[in-house]
Design an enzyme around this catalytic site. Structure first.
Site, PDB file in Angstrom:
ATOM      1  N   ASP A  67     -53.628  -6.463 -21.892  1.00 29.24           N
ATOM      2  CA  ASP A  67     -53.587  -6.334 -20.215  1.00 29.24           C
ATOM      3  C   ASP A  67     -55.042  -6.437 -19.733  1.00 29.24           C
ATOM      4  O   ASP A  67     -55.428  -5.086 -20.290  1.00 29.24           O
ATOM      5  CB  ASP A  67     -52.302  -6.018 -19.769  1.00 29.24           C
ATOM      6  CG  ASP A  67     -51.814  -6.195 -18.529  1.00 29.24           C
ATOM      7  OD1 ASP A  67     -50.488  -7.049 -17.959  1.00 29.24           O
ATOM      8  OD2 ASP A  67     -53.334  -6.094 -17.319  1.00 29.24           O
ATOM      9  N   ASP A 117     -60.690  -7.489 -21.021  1.00 28.11           N
ATOM     10  CA  ASP A 117     -61.023  -9.122 -20.421  1.00 28.11           C
ATOM     11  C   ASP A 117     -60.943  -9.883 -21.238  1.00 28.11           C
ATOM     12  O   ASP A 117     -61.358 -10.520 -22.595  1.00 28.11           O
ATOM     13  CB  ASP A 117     -61.663  -8.899 -19.391  1.00 28.11           C
ATOM     14  CG  ASP A 117     -62.273 -10.316 -18.991  1.00 28.11           C
ATOM     15  OD1 ASP A 117     -61.281 -10.876 -19.274  1.00 28.11           O
ATOM     16  OD2 ASP A 117     -63.038 -10.801 -18.390  1.00 28.11           O
ATOM     17  N   ASN A 143     -49.232 -15.510 -21.701  1.00 28.98           N
ATOM     18  CA  ASN A 143     -48.472 -15.944 -20.178  1.00 28.98           C
ATOM     19  C   ASN A 143     -49.690 -14.470 -18.996  1.00 28.98           C
ATOM     20  O   ASN A 143     -49.864 -15.254 -18.220  1.00 28.98           O
ATOM     21  CB  ASN A 143     -47.251 -13.976 -20.507  1.00 28.98           C
ATOM     22  CG  ASN A 143     -47.018 -13.642 -19.207  1.00 28.98           C
ATOM     23  OD1 ASN A 143     -46.271 -14.226 -18.534  1.00 28.98           O
ATOM     24  ND2 ASN A 143     -47.434 -12.841 -18.963  1.00 28.98           N
ATOM     25  N   TYR A 193     -56.468 -23.978  -9.540  1.00 29.10           N
ATOM     26  CA  TYR A 193     -54.846 -23.082 -10.042  1.00 29.10           C
ATOM     27  C   TYR A 193     -54.447 -24.388 -11.133  1.00 29.10           C
ATOM     28  O   TYR A 193     -54.102 -24.471 -12.072  1.00 29.10           O
ATOM     29  CB  TYR A 193     -53.487 -22.243  -9.088  1.00 29.10           C
ATOM     30  CG  TYR A 193     -52.660 -22.317  -9.998  1.00 29.10           C
ATOM     31  CD1 TYR A 193     -52.501 -20.743 -10.287  1.00 29.10           C
ATOM     32  CD2 TYR A 193     -51.910 -22.652  -9.329  1.00 29.10           C
ATOM     33  CE1 TYR A 193     -51.659 -20.591 -11.245  1.00 29.10           C
ATOM     34  CE2 TYR A 193     -50.583 -21.945 -10.184  1.00 29.10           C
ATOM     35  CZ  TYR A 193     -50.263 -20.593 -11.485  1.00 29.10           C
ATOM     36  OH  TYR A 193     -49.273 -20.911 -11.453  1.00 29.10           O
ATOM     37  N   LYS A 236     -53.671 -24.883 -14.330  1.00 32.19           N
ATOM     38  CA  LYS A 236     -52.717 -25.526 -15.737  1.00 32.19           C
ATOM     39  C   LYS A 236     -52.216 -27.001 -16.102  1.00 32.19           C
ATOM     40  O   LYS A 236     -51.830 -27.201 -17.158  1.00 32.19           O
ATOM     41  CB  LYS A 236     -51.461 -25.397 -14.447  1.00 32.19           C
ATOM     42  CG  LYS A 236     -51.100 -23.672 -14.443  1.00 32.19           C
ATOM     43  CD  LYS A 236     -50.943 -22.651 -15.734  1.00 32.19           C
ATOM     44  CE  LYS A 236     -51.585 -21.817 -14.426  1.00 32.19           C
ATOM     45  NZ  LYS A 236     -50.401 -20.134 -15.759  1.00 32.19           N
ATOM     46  N   THR A 259     -41.303 -11.532  -8.842  1.00 30.92           N
ATOM     47  CA  THR A 259     -42.569 -11.711  -9.652  1.00 30.92           C
ATOM     48  C   THR A 259     -43.184 -10.473  -8.768  1.00 30.92           C
ATOM     49  O   THR A 259     -43.060 -10.318  -7.723  1.00 30.92           O
ATOM     50  CB  THR A 259     -43.430 -12.178 -10.484  1.00 30.92           C
ATOM     51  OG1 THR A 259     -44.065 -12.556  -9.219  1.00 30.92           O
ATOM     52  CG2 THR A 259     -43.342 -13.434 -11.640  1.00 30.92           C
TER      53      THR A 259
END
Length: 238
Positions: A36, A54, A81, A146, A150, A181
């Site tokens: 992370d 990163d 993820n 985005y 994806k 989330t």
């Protein structure tokens, strides 16, 4: 140190779905490599290595792979993820912002798949789980960067599934819908209600409902699933 315990690498492990995935896999006896940008407390888990950096930086990714092998001697699953959102109309999206989203959501999973997939291929087995989105299955306004990332990730998933399947490594994608989330928690109540209304199950998904699918795909129980895109959205696109 070499161990026969299965080892999973999870990106975006500090919070939300990534953190819950780490908990689920750890409960099932997996050792973990937690990646992370921010610090992850490895002491929360049994047998875990936490690395902050990163994931769109190839040097960090390669270093993480070396440290994983140094500590555990193997890797059995990679859960890509981590990702960032971007709500911006195409005309208002700068090239820099577009590239940033693509770097994190598409380039980083590619780099991670290369670094850890190489180890899995050498061992003759493994599983890569790429986290796409229902946005990768359809067009959604004001999300050009985005959505493109994806859609591209689904294409990468299918390509690697073909390349690596015969080498013992399965590659699949999960396409979540509206999931509870920290990002969604910051949204106005009326927006959340609107999201719920669009889902046939009339509720948002829970982090563990996504984590359980990740864990299944990572496991040997999904041994004949390869190149699939599994939508976990409560029927959002139906």
């Amino acid at each position: 140190m070499t161990t026969m315990t299965q080892v999973a690498v999870i990106t975006g492990a500090a919070q939300g779905i990534g953190r819950r995935t780490a908990q689920v896999l750890n409960e099932h006896g997996w050792s973990l490599v937690l990646l992370d940008l921010q610090h992850v407390d490895a002491s929360e888990y049994k047998s875990a290595l936490a690395l902050a950096g990163d994931i769109s930086d190839e040097h960090f990714v390669e270093s993480a792979a070396l440290q994983c092998i140094d500590k555990f001697g193997r890797v059995d699953a990679l859960v890509n993820n981590a990702g960032i959102s971007c709500i911006s109309s195409a005309l208002e999206t700068s090239a820099d912002l577009y590239r940033k989203v693509i770097d994190v959501n598409l380039v980083a999973p590619f780099l991670l798949a290369k670094a850890f997939g190489r180890v899995m291929i050498a061992n003759g087995s493994g599983s890569v789980v790429n986290v796409a989105s229902v946005a990768g299955l359809q067009g959604v306004a004001d999300r050009s960067a985005y959505n493109a990332s994806k859609h591209g990730l689904i294409g990468l998933t299918r390509t690697l599934a073909v390349e690596w399947g015969a080498k013992g490594v399965r590659v699949n994608a999960v396409a979540p819908g509206f999931i509870q989330t920290p990002i969604l928690a910051s949204m106005p109540e009326d927006v959340l209600k609107g999201m719920e209304a669009r889902v046939p199950l009339k509720r948002l998904g829970r982090a563990e409902e996504i984590a359980n699918v990740y864990a299944f795909l990572a496991s040997d129980e999904a041994s004949y699933i390869n190149g699939a895109v599994i939508e976990v959205s409560g029927g959002l696109t139906v």
